[in-house]
Design an enzyme around this catalytic site. Sequence first.
Site, mmCIF file in Angstrom:
data_model
loop_
_atom_site.group_PDB
_atom_site.id
_atom_site.type_symbol
_atom_site.label_atom_id
_atom_site.label_comp_id
_atom_site.label_asym_id
_atom_site.label_seq_id
_atom_site.Cartn_x
_atom_site.Cartn_y
_atom_site.Cartn_z
ATOM 1 N N GLY A 1 0.835 -1.196 0.000
ATOM 2 C CA GLY A 1 0.000 0.000 0.000
ATOM 3 C C GLY A 1 0.868 1.244 0.000
ATOM 4 C CG ASP A 2 3.964 4.036 -1.913
ATOM 5 O OD1 ASP A 2 3.818 4.934 -1.064
ATOM 6 O OD2 ASP A 2 4.860 4.053 -2.781
#
Length: 288
Positions: free
Chosen positions: A148-149
């Site tokens: 998750g970025d």
Amino acid sequence: MGREKRDGTVRRIVRGGGVAEVVPDRDRENAFLLLVDGTQQSHVDLSDPSALEFEYMRRIAAVLDLTAPPGAPLRVLHLGGGALSLPRYLAATRPGSTQRVVEIDGALVELIRETLPLPKDSKIRVRVGDAREVVTGSPDAAYDVVIGDVFDAARTPAHLTSVEFVGQVARLLRPDGRYILNMADSPPLRFGRNAVATVRAVLPELCLIADATVLRGRRYGNLVVAAGRTPLPLPELRRRMAGDWFPSRVEAGPELDRFADGGRVVTDADAESSPPPPELLRPERPEL
């Protein structure tokens, strides 16, 4: 098409009216920076995709390197694309890995395809869409790693911070899979404490990787969470982070308990985006 300046910079208007630029790295041949509204987002070395310049990416890479034996291919879902630095890294260090990238900004995707094309044999697929919608619609146990970025105007969107969302991410992971989350926070790190509590409510084996000054609440910075259902390789990860170009602390167990003290599990009903960067980190939007 993007507009190219004489120095080789290519610019394009992206989601929300911002300006994305791919700028040649003056210190390294065949390397480039992605800037969004003047803020560095990604660095790519086309000659050596395994070379990562940004601190938080090196932390994520350390977790990836220890997720499976060296060179073993992985199935990875990337939420947030940027210039695809981490997908390129994995394609170079773990050939044969199957990677899916979700990026909501179609104009940014086209800019990167145009200026920094992927190798044809990379097995990286990029989809334009919302990260939560893609996660919700994906099959169970499909991935070894979910990263998750996602940032919108330098903030992690609220709908990607809740325990309901983490539950959906966990559903996609194989039994020994990992969820790796990059976020940014300001003192007193309330967002980070809540994120640790929220992720740990679903995936109990967890550690936090960050610069010591950020963990002490002295400045704004990135926090990387690595989580799963099975124990993390903490001794190896600590050695790796202590000897990195950008030394970082790895907090787990009682240390992490102290950090997370006061944190709460976030739900869809009360989720908030991460705090914006301090004013001094917000450059003026460049003119086209």
